[in-house]
Design an enzyme around this catalytic site. Structure first.
Site, PDB file in Angstrom:
ATOM      1  N   ASN A  91       9.833   3.888   2.745  1.00  0.00           N
ATOM      2  CA  ASN A  91       9.618   3.418   4.583  1.00  0.00           C
ATOM      3  C   ASN A  91      10.529   2.802   4.930  1.00  0.00           C
ATOM      4  O   ASN A  91      11.192   2.702   4.040  1.00  0.00           O
ATOM      5  CB  ASN A  91       8.361   2.713   5.420  1.00  0.00           C
ATOM      6  CG  ASN A  91       7.084   3.168   4.881  1.00  0.00           C
ATOM      7  OD1 ASN A  91       6.448   3.059   3.580  1.00  0.00           O
ATOM      8  ND2 ASN A  91       5.758   3.138   5.464  1.00  0.00           N
ATOM      9  N   ARG A 103       1.154  -1.259  -0.124  1.00  0.00           N
ATOM     10  CA  ARG A 103       0.093  -0.380  -0.027  1.00  0.00           C
ATOM     11  C   ARG A 103       0.411   1.046  -0.249  1.00  0.00           C
ATOM     12  O   ARG A 103       0.740   1.977  -1.034  1.00  0.00           O
ATOM     13  CB  ARG A 103      -1.101  -0.063   0.773  1.00  0.00           C
ATOM     14  CG  ARG A 103      -1.952   1.227   1.109  1.00  0.00           C
ATOM     15  CD  ARG A 103      -1.720   2.783   1.450  1.00  0.00           C
ATOM     16  NE  ARG A 103      -1.335   2.579   2.819  1.00  0.00           N
ATOM     17  CZ  ARG A 103      -0.672   3.599   3.552  1.00  0.00           C
ATOM     18  NH1 ARG A 103      -0.305   4.665   3.103  1.00  0.00           N
ATOM     19  NH2 ARG A 103       0.034   4.058   4.468  1.00  0.00           N
ATOM     20  N   ASP A 104       1.297   1.588   1.732  1.00  0.00           N
ATOM     21  CA  ASP A 104       2.293   2.829   1.366  1.00  0.00           C
ATOM     22  C   ASP A 104       3.397   3.060   0.156  1.00  0.00           C
ATOM     23  O   ASP A 104       3.994   3.460  -0.429  1.00  0.00           O
ATOM     24  CB  ASP A 104       2.623   3.002   2.726  1.00  0.00           C
ATOM     25  CG  ASP A 104       2.981   4.263   2.744  1.00  0.00           C
ATOM     26  OD1 ASP A 104       3.142   4.999   2.000  1.00  0.00           O
ATOM     27  OD2 ASP A 104       3.324   4.808   4.544  1.00  0.00           O
ATOM     28  N   HIS A 147       8.949   6.743   8.306  1.00  0.00           N
ATOM     29  CA  HIS A 147      10.039   6.530   6.864  1.00  0.00           C
ATOM     30  C   HIS A 147      11.324   7.458   7.241  1.00  0.00           C
ATOM     31  O   HIS A 147      11.551   7.698   8.013  1.00  0.00           O
ATOM     32  CB  HIS A 147       8.966   8.208   6.052  1.00  0.00           C
ATOM     33  CG  HIS A 147       7.627   7.399   5.265  1.00  0.00           C
ATOM     34  ND1 HIS A 147       7.921   6.864   4.173  1.00  0.00           N
ATOM     35  CD2 HIS A 147       6.756   7.209   6.078  1.00  0.00           C
ATOM     36  CE1 HIS A 147       6.009   6.684   4.240  1.00  0.00           C
ATOM     37  NE2 HIS A 147       5.453   6.892   5.131  1.00  0.00           N
ATOM     38  N   CYS A 205       4.869   9.160  -0.052  1.00  0.00           N
ATOM     39  CA  CYS A 205       3.102   9.672  -0.061  1.00  0.00           C
ATOM     40  C   CYS A 205       3.312  10.514  -1.195  1.00  0.00           C
ATOM     41  O   CYS A 205       4.081  11.392  -0.668  1.00  0.00           O
ATOM     42  CB  CYS A 205       2.861  10.239   1.338  1.00  0.00           C
ATOM     43  SG  CYS A 205       0.822  10.779   1.143  1.00  0.00           S
ATOM     44  N   HIS A 212       5.251   4.520  12.506  1.00  0.00           N
ATOM     45  CA  HIS A 212       4.964   4.840  11.013  1.00  0.00           C
ATOM     46  C   HIS A 212       6.365   5.266  11.063  1.00  0.00           C
ATOM     47  O   HIS A 212       6.256   6.636  10.453  1.00  0.00           O
ATOM     48  CB  HIS A 212       4.254   4.840  10.557  1.00  0.00           C
ATOM     49  CG  HIS A 212       3.768   5.047   8.792  1.00  0.00           C
ATOM     50  ND1 HIS A 212       3.433   3.629   8.556  1.00  0.00           N
ATOM     51  CD2 HIS A 212       4.192   5.315   8.582  1.00  0.00           C
ATOM     52  CE1 HIS A 212       3.248   4.284   6.897  1.00  0.00           C
ATOM     53  NE2 HIS A 212       4.155   5.269   6.902  1.00  0.00           N
TER      54      HIS A 212
HETATM   55  P1  HMG Z   1     -13.149  14.540  -2.722  1.00  0.00           P
HETATM   56  O1  HMG Z   1     -12.364  15.529  -3.956  1.00  0.00           O
HETATM   57  O2  HMG Z   1     -13.392  15.917  -1.749  1.00  0.00           O
HETATM   58  O3  HMG Z   1     -14.198  13.687  -2.645  1.00  0.00           O
HETATM   59  O4  HMG Z   1     -11.467  13.746  -2.006  1.00  0.00           O
HETATM   60  P2  HMG Z   1     -15.703  13.870  -2.678  1.00  0.00           P
HETATM   61  O5  HMG Z   1     -16.383  13.444  -0.920  1.00  0.00           O
HETATM   62  O6  HMG Z   1     -16.347  15.772  -2.888  1.00  0.00           O
HETATM   63  O7  HMG Z   1     -15.950  12.935  -3.485  1.00  0.00           O
HETATM   64  C1  HMG Z   1     -16.561  13.160  -4.448  1.00  0.00           C
HETATM   65  C2  HMG Z   1     -16.543  12.055  -5.857  1.00  0.00           C
HETATM   66  O8  HMG Z   1     -15.557  11.431  -5.265  1.00  0.00           O
HETATM   67  C3  HMG Z   1     -18.154  11.240  -5.872  1.00  0.00           C
HETATM   68  O9  HMG Z   1     -18.362  11.318  -6.872  1.00  0.00           O
HETATM   69  C4  HMG Z   1     -17.694  10.371  -5.266  1.00  0.00           C
HETATM   70  O10 HMG Z   1     -18.385   8.967  -5.244  1.00  0.00           O
HETATM   71  C5  HMG Z   1     -16.182   9.870  -5.363  1.00  0.00           C
HETATM   72  P3  HMG Z   1     -18.992  11.652  -7.853  1.00  0.00           P
HETATM   73  O11 HMG Z   1     -20.473  11.434  -6.588  1.00  0.00           O
HETATM   74  O12 HMG Z   1     -19.041  13.339  -8.273  1.00  0.00           O
HETATM   75  O13 HMG Z   1     -19.230  11.066  -9.758  1.00  0.00           O
HETATM   76  N1  HMG Z   1     -15.436   9.501  -4.266  1.00  0.00           N
HETATM   77  C6  HMG Z   1     -14.762   7.886  -4.029  1.00  0.00           C
HETATM   78  N2  HMG Z   1     -15.277   7.444  -5.178  1.00  0.00           N
HETATM   79  C7  HMG Z   1     -14.343   6.350  -4.959  1.00  0.00           C
HETATM   80  N3  HMG Z   1     -13.893   6.047  -3.748  1.00  0.00           N
HETATM   81  C8  HMG Z   1     -13.588   6.455  -2.701  1.00  0.00           C
HETATM   82  C9  HMG Z   1     -14.096   7.932  -2.550  1.00  0.00           C
HETATM   83  N4  HMG Z   1     -14.327   8.980  -2.151  1.00  0.00           N
HETATM   84  C10 HMG Z   1     -15.385   9.564  -3.125  1.00  0.00           C
HETATM   85  N5  HMG Z   1     -13.616   6.190  -1.622  1.00  0.00           N
HETATM   86  C11 HMG Z   1     -10.869  11.783  -0.768  1.00  0.00           C
HETATM   87  C12 HMG Z   1     -11.999  13.244  -0.985  1.00  0.00           C
HETATM   88  C13 HMG Z   1     -10.830  11.905   0.888  1.00  0.00           C
HETATM   89  C14 HMG Z   1     -11.763  10.923  -1.166  1.00  0.00           C
HETATM   90  C15 HMG Z   1      -9.562  12.136  -1.737  1.00  0.00           C
HETATM   91  O14 HMG Z   1      -8.908  13.477  -1.218  1.00  0.00           O
HETATM   92  C16 HMG Z   1      -8.703  11.086  -1.276  1.00  0.00           C
HETATM   93  O15 HMG Z   1      -9.408  10.191  -1.988  1.00  0.00           O
HETATM   94  N6  HMG Z   1      -7.723  11.263  -0.554  1.00  0.00           N
HETATM   95  C17 HMG Z   1      -6.906   9.416  -0.253  1.00  0.00           C
HETATM   96  C18 HMG Z   1      -5.357  10.430  -0.586  1.00  0.00           C
HETATM   97  C19 HMG Z   1      -4.599   9.201  -0.399  1.00  0.00           C
HETATM   98  O16 HMG Z   1      -4.381   7.929  -0.206  1.00  0.00           O
HETATM   99  N7  HMG Z   1      -2.945   9.541   0.667  1.00  0.00           N
HETATM  100  C20 HMG Z   1      -3.044   8.324   0.523  1.00  0.00           C
HETATM  101  C21 HMG Z   1      -2.107   7.240   1.643  1.00  0.00           C
HETATM  102  S1  HMG Z   1      -2.543   8.383   3.358  1.00  0.00           S
HETATM  103  C22 HMG Z   1      -0.533   8.389   4.203  1.00  0.00           C
HETATM  104  O17 HMG Z   1       0.426   7.765   2.962  1.00  0.00           O
HETATM  105  C23 HMG Z   1      -0.059   8.293   4.397  1.00  0.00           C
HETATM  106  C24 HMG Z   1       0.338   7.359   6.158  1.00  0.00           C
HETATM  107  O18 HMG Z   1       1.016   6.220   5.605  1.00  0.00           O
HETATM  108  C25 HMG Z   1       0.845   7.830   7.193  1.00  0.00           C
HETATM  109  C26 HMG Z   1       2.054   8.267   7.064  1.00  0.00           C
HETATM  110  O19 HMG Z   1       2.719   8.172   6.345  1.00  0.00           O
HETATM  111  O20 HMG Z   1       1.650   9.663   7.629  1.00  0.00           O
HETATM  112  C27 HMG Z   1      -0.775   7.000   6.512  1.00  0.00           C
HETATM  113 MG    MG Z   2       3.078   6.292   5.121  1.00  0.00          MG
END
Ligand code: HMG
Ligand code: MG
Length: 328
Positions: free
Chosen positions: A273, A34-35, A233, A264, A231
């Site tokens: 990581n 995933r990450d 990096h 990320c 966690h």
């Molecule tokens: P948004 O554009 O604000 O979404 O994104 P929304 O709620 O306004 O919805 C817009 C449209 O997207 C809608 O479709 C929803 O249905 C659709 P429409 O009605 O317009 O046709 N939608 C989705 N479709 C599929 N799956 C979904 C989904 N949600 C909405 N889940 C959102 C907001 C949170 C969805 C977006 O910002 C997002 O997906 N962000 C994810 C970013 C991400 O994955 N980043 C990496 C992970 S975090 C990380 O790596 C850190 C970590 O490792 C820890 C660390 O290292 O610190 C965990």
């Molecule tokens: Mg991470």
């Protein structure tokens, strides 16, 4: 599949030396699929992802974060989550106790995860405003409100929920992140119903004293250390030292990514990581049990580096494979 060259692993670990102040066993929360893969420029075929996860499970990793049900346009690398899940179906039977959590940001993500029989989910909050907006398109408070029904509904469905908190030790836009701010957001995730809180050094800037201080701040706020995971990096090469500081404070769950894959896409300067191989080498050297078969893990990460066509940044992996490049 590539095996480790005969002889390369013969050196093995020096005699393990136990430190009675450290835990006897650590659970590694493997985040490579995933990450790691979310940050690869290349799109990895779904069959390769499934094989990667199967091989990690066979190497003894009992928690492997499989994918994310986030918006596919935000993380195209993981847009194949629906195709991946059925390919993992037999794994939990082959490896009893295997956990395959998936990330979900909102109810739409949870619906998708439940439809594909996820057994465990994770939400991911931010300790800072800027990263909340960049990663989740809303303020930190709004993001918390987005997670609340996810945690509630997952709980009703019997799924354990992990809460991630990012930017716990520094933020590329906001700089220093006060410990009180981190604790305030972390406690909210736990009060919401997250069973475990993983403290993320998203951009890898932390140093061990900071880790000790933040964990002490959580303890002072009444959070049992048994609910905390770390966690790290490895951007500045501090991840192992930070892990040791966390173990000394009583943490027993450590996130890592096979071969040091990762980063990320929404955090500039986030690199891979802590590499699982580096972590296992240290833990086994300290006589701490992990259940991981290091040669099998190294063979898996070497194979994955070959799939990605780039060398792994893991020092331990390079030493074990006797190479500075990917194994094909
Ligand atoms: P948004 O554009 O604000 O979404 O994104 P929304 O709620 O306004 O919805 C817009 C449209 O997207 C809608 O479709 C929803 O249905 C659709 P429409 O009605 O317009 O046709 N939608 C989705 N479709 C599929 N799956 C979904 C989904 N949600 C909405 N889940 C959102 C907001 C949170 C969805 C977006 O910002 C997002 O997906 N962000 C994810 C970013 C991400 O994955 N980043 C990496 C992970 S975090 C990380 O790596 C850190 C970590 O490792 C820890 C660390 O290292 O610190 C965990
Ligand atoms: Mg991470």
């Amino acid at each position: 599949m590539t095996d480790v060259e005969p002889g390369v692993l013969e050196l093995g670990l020096p005699d393990p030396v136990r430190d009675p102040e450290l835990p006897a066993r650590v659970r590694i929360h493997e985040v490579g699929p995933r990450d790691g893969l979310q940050n690869e420029a290349a799109l990895v075929p779904v069959e390769v992802k499934a094989e990667f996860i199967a091989r990690l499970a066979a190497a003894g990793l009992d928690t492997v974060e499989a994918t994310s049900f986030v918006h596919p346009k935000w993380v195209p690398q993981l847009a194949d989550a629906e195709e991946l899940m059925p390919r993992l179906a037999g794994l939990t039977e082959r490896h009893p106790g295997l956990r395959l959590p998936v990330l979900v940001p909102n109810e739409r993500g949870l619906d998708r995860a439940l439809a594909h029989h996820a057994g465990e989910v994770a939400v991911f909050a931010s300790a800072t405003e800027t990263f909340a907006r960049r990663n989740l398109n809303r303020s930190a408070d709004e993001a918390m409100e987005m997670f609340r029904p996810v945690v509630e509904r997952a709980g009703e469905a019997g799924l354990p929920v992990r809460g991630y908190l990012s930017m716990c030790f520094g933020d590329p836009w906001e700089g220093r992140v006060p410990a009180e701010q981190v604790v305030r957001h972390g406690v909210r995730l736990l009060e919401m119903g997250c069973a475990e809180l993983s403290l993320g050094d998203t951009i890898g800037v932390a140093t061990p004293g900071q880790v000790t201080a933040l964990l002490a701040a959580f303890t002072a706020a009444g959070v049992p250390v048994g609910q905390l995971a770390v966690h790290f990096h490895d951007t500045y090469g501090q991840a192992l030292a930070n892990t040791l500081a966390a173990l000394r404070a009583g943490v027993t769950v450590v996130d890592a990514s096979a071969g040091g894959l990762g980063g990320c896409p929404y955090a500039k300067s986030a690199t891979g990581n802590l590499a699982t191989e580096d972590l296992v080498w240290m833990l086994h050297g300290l006589g701490i049990e992990t259940g991981v078969d290091l040669p099998a893990l190294a063979a898996t990460s070497g194979w994955m580096a070959g799939q990605l066509g780039r060398p792994s940044p893991s020092r331990t992996l390079r030493a074990l494979l006797g190479t500075s490049g990917p194994s094909a």
